[in-house]
Design a protein around this motif. Structure first.
Motif, mmCIF file in Angstrom:
data_model
loop_
_atom_site.group_PDB
_atom_site.id
_atom_site.type_symbol
_atom_site.label_atom_id
_atom_site.label_comp_id
_atom_site.label_asym_id
_atom_site.label_seq_id
_atom_site.Cartn_x
_atom_site.Cartn_y
_atom_site.Cartn_z
ATOM 1 N N MET B 21 0.834 -1.200 0.000
ATOM 2 C CA MET B 21 0.000 0.000 0.000
ATOM 3 C C MET B 21 0.873 1.255 0.000
ATOM 4 O O MET B 21 0.565 2.220 -0.711
ATOM 5 C CB MET B 21 -0.883 -0.032 1.248
ATOM 6 C CG MET B 21 -2.056 0.887 1.186
ATOM 7 S SD MET B 21 -3.225 0.379 -0.053
ATOM 8 C CE MET B 21 -4.560 -0.160 0.952
ATOM 9 N N VAL B 24 2.134 1.737 -3.516
ATOM 10 C CA VAL B 24 1.070 2.256 -4.375
ATOM 11 C C VAL B 24 0.874 3.740 -4.103
ATOM 12 O O VAL B 24 0.761 4.550 -5.035
ATOM 13 C CB VAL B 24 -0.248 1.482 -4.140
ATOM 14 C CG1 VAL B 24 -1.408 2.191 -4.823
ATOM 15 C CG2 VAL B 24 -0.141 0.068 -4.659
ATOM 16 N N ALA B 25 0.870 4.108 -2.829
ATOM 17 C CA ALA B 25 0.683 5.512 -2.462
ATOM 18 C C ALA B 25 1.787 6.376 -3.068
ATOM 19 O O ALA B 25 1.522 7.457 -3.610
ATOM 20 C CB ALA B 25 0.665 5.656 -0.951
ATOM 21 N N GLU B 112 -2.314 0.923 -10.789
ATOM 22 C CA GLU B 112 -2.130 1.253 -9.376
ATOM 23 C C GLU B 112 -3.413 1.004 -8.587
ATOM 24 O O GLU B 112 -3.374 0.500 -7.468
ATOM 25 C CB GLU B 112 -1.705 2.715 -9.207
ATOM 26 C CG GLU B 112 -0.360 3.053 -9.814
ATOM 27 C CD GLU B 112 0.746 2.107 -9.385
ATOM 28 O OE1 GLU B 112 0.772 1.696 -8.213
ATOM 29 O OE2 GLU B 112 1.570 1.752 -10.244
ATOM 30 N N LEU B 116 -4.007 -1.406 -5.532
ATOM 31 C CA LEU B 116 -4.569 -0.864 -4.290
ATOM 32 C C LEU B 116 -5.662 -1.776 -3.757
ATOM 33 O O LEU B 116 -5.649 -2.169 -2.585
ATOM 34 C CB LEU B 116 -5.127 0.529 -4.573
ATOM 35 C CG LEU B 116 -5.783 1.266 -3.416
ATOM 36 C CD1 LEU B 116 -4.738 2.052 -2.680
ATOM 37 C CD2 LEU B 116 -6.866 2.181 -3.922
ATOM 38 N N ASN B 120 -5.522 -4.134 -0.413
ATOM 39 C CA ASN B 120 -6.574 -3.946 0.576
ATOM 40 C C ASN B 120 -7.264 -5.269 0.915
ATOM 41 O O ASN B 120 -7.424 -5.632 2.076
ATOM 42 C CB ASN B 120 -7.589 -2.947 0.019
ATOM 43 C CG ASN B 120 -8.352 -2.252 1.103
ATOM 44 O OD1 ASN B 120 -8.261 -2.637 2.256
ATOM 45 N ND2 ASN B 120 -9.103 -1.237 0.739
#
Lengths: 96, 146
Positions: B21, B24-25, B112, B116, B120
């Protein structure tokens, strides 16, 4: 958030000399070790929580897992304690 | 593997998905970044995971602790050099070349977003396993109760 260290009651756990003490002393030791381990789990959870509260870079799930492990360990210790006390009562009620 | 071993494997899974995560951020944040310390636009980052018993030093850990390490470890965060940069015509951009084209990062927003959602869901899956393990432990504790 400071837990007082748990200390086993040595006077009760360690039998007086003379009797067939081998097994009984082993049990006392076992109990002490188990409690010490419980304390270390508890201390770890405490440390994680403190790190979180003071804004250190610690993962949320790490804190939650530490708390969960502590809770499970305490439940186990309580269960064992209940069983031991029950056994003790059983014996102390015995008519001789 | 005792109860705490299982929990530690789950912990590694949760941490791995958190790192995914994070990456990705970072990729999404740098969607339009044209300048980096290395020069040129930002390159998309990708993570590589390995099962913990395949990790470097896993043999050493096993030798000294006696039990194999379970779970997953992050082996590296690498740059995606396979996909090309996006070339967009924008003569007014300060980083445009002589022909008026700007090279933008090779971050694809759709990829992306897929990552994500996947991270998650995987995180949730790990959390669900944890719930099941906890229920099993509580059921075991219930045996002693009456």
């Amino acid at each position: 958030m400071e837990l007082n260290p748990i200390q086993a009651n040595h006077a009760a756990a360690v039998p007086t000399s003379g009797g067939p003490a081998g097994g009984a002393a082993g049990f006392g030791e076992l109990l002490t070790n188990a409690l010490r381990q419980l304390q270390s789990v508890s201390a770890e959870a405490n440390a994680k929580l403190e790190a979180m509260a003071t804004g250190e870079d610690v993962e949320l799930h790490d804190v939650m897992l530490a708390l969960e492990m502590e809770s499970l360990a305490i439940s186990l210790a309580t269960e064992v304690r209940n069983k031991v006390v029950e056994a003790y009562r059983e014996i102390s009620r015995m008519q001789i | 593997m005792g109860l705490f071993g299982t929990i530690s494997a789950i912990r590694s899974g949760l941490s791995a998905q958190r790192i995914r995560m994070d990456v990705v951020a970072a990729n999404v944040a740098n969607l339009e970044t044209t300048r980096t310390p290395e020069g040129g636009p930002y390159r998309r980052r990708v993570v590589r995971f390995a099962s913990a018993d395949q990790a470097p030093f896993a043999d050493l850990v096993r030798r000294f602790t006696g039990s194999p390490e379970r779970g997953v470890v992050l082996t590296q965060v690498t740059e995606d050099t396979a996909s090309p940069f996006r070339r967009v015509r924008a003569p007014e951009h300060p980083d445009a070349d002589e022909e008026g084209y700007v090279e933008l990062p090779n971050v694809d927003l759709v990829t992306e977003m897929t990552d994500l959602v996947s991270a998650n869901r995987s995180y949730q899956a790990n959390a669900t396993v944890l719930q099941a393990v906890k229920q099993m432990a509580l059921a075991a504790l219930d045996i002693a109760r009456r």
